[in-house]
Design an enzyme around this catalytic site. Sequence first.
Site, PDB file in Angstrom:
ATOM      1  N   SER A   1       0.853  -1.193   0.000  1.00 39.77           N
ATOM      2  CA  SER A   1       0.000   0.000   0.000  1.00 39.77           C
ATOM      3  C   SER A   1       0.879   1.229   0.000  1.00 39.77           C
ATOM      4  CB  SER A   1      -0.903   0.018   1.241  1.00 39.77           C
ATOM      5  OG  SER A   1      -1.551   1.278   1.371  1.00 39.77           O
TER       6      SER A   1
ATOM      7  N   TYR B   1      -1.727  -0.364  10.508  1.00 41.14           N
ATOM      8  CA  TYR B   1      -1.859  -0.629   9.072  1.00 41.14           C
ATOM      9  C   TYR B   1      -0.593  -0.197   8.330  1.00 41.14           C
ATOM     10  CZ  TYR B   1      -3.977  -0.960   4.441  1.00 41.14           C
ATOM     11  OH  TYR B   1      -4.254  -1.315   3.144  1.00 41.14           O
TER      12      TYR B   1
END
Length: 233
Positions: A129, A142
Amino acid sequence: AASGVGKAAATEFIKNGAKVILANVQEDVGRSIAAELGPRATYTRCDVTDEAQVAAAVDRAEELHGHLDILYNNAGIAGSMAPTSLGSLDLEEFAASWRSNARSVVSGVKHGARVMVPRQSGCILCTASIAGQQGGLMPHAYNISKATVIGLVRSVAGELASHGVRVNSISPHGIATPFGMGALAQLLPESSDEERKRMIEKDLSELRGAVLEAEDVARAAVYLASDEAKYVS
């Protein structure tokens, strides 16, 4: 492969002639999508936080097709989106994100390599990501889990290159998939779906005139798995 990037990738790979095994924990959805995609798609249940199930999914590919050419690690969770300072970081929540988003990828790479190295050929892909590259975009758990995926790919690419196995990661920006929309709903519960979609596709986008979609990530994955990317690792 139940939705979003995973489903788009399965569709795109089949469109380009691959046989695909959809490894997912959502059995009803997984079987339904496999049926929708046709005879080149097979569903197998897999909880990616359990290494034994990841290994079994890899073995299933070999049982069905004789070998595994491509393994795409794409599963993950958003975790809690509540803004949290480092001092109040819940390490149990952190561990849950790390198991789903990072440890699962280590399992996938490990067992993909297990069957690819003897054949001296293969391609392993991992969804990271942009949050793993730029700090502050998402909560710490995250961000760190996705940075781990990028670090893993860098760590193993050299070793596996000597065995003819290529390893790459893809770091998408925000996409209005069920995953992305669900994460934003946690952050902005008062907003509507339409408002959240606009935020992801326009307000947060850095490329004017273009909207990132799951299919764009899927096409990048197909390219990286193809002979056209034979020296990309």
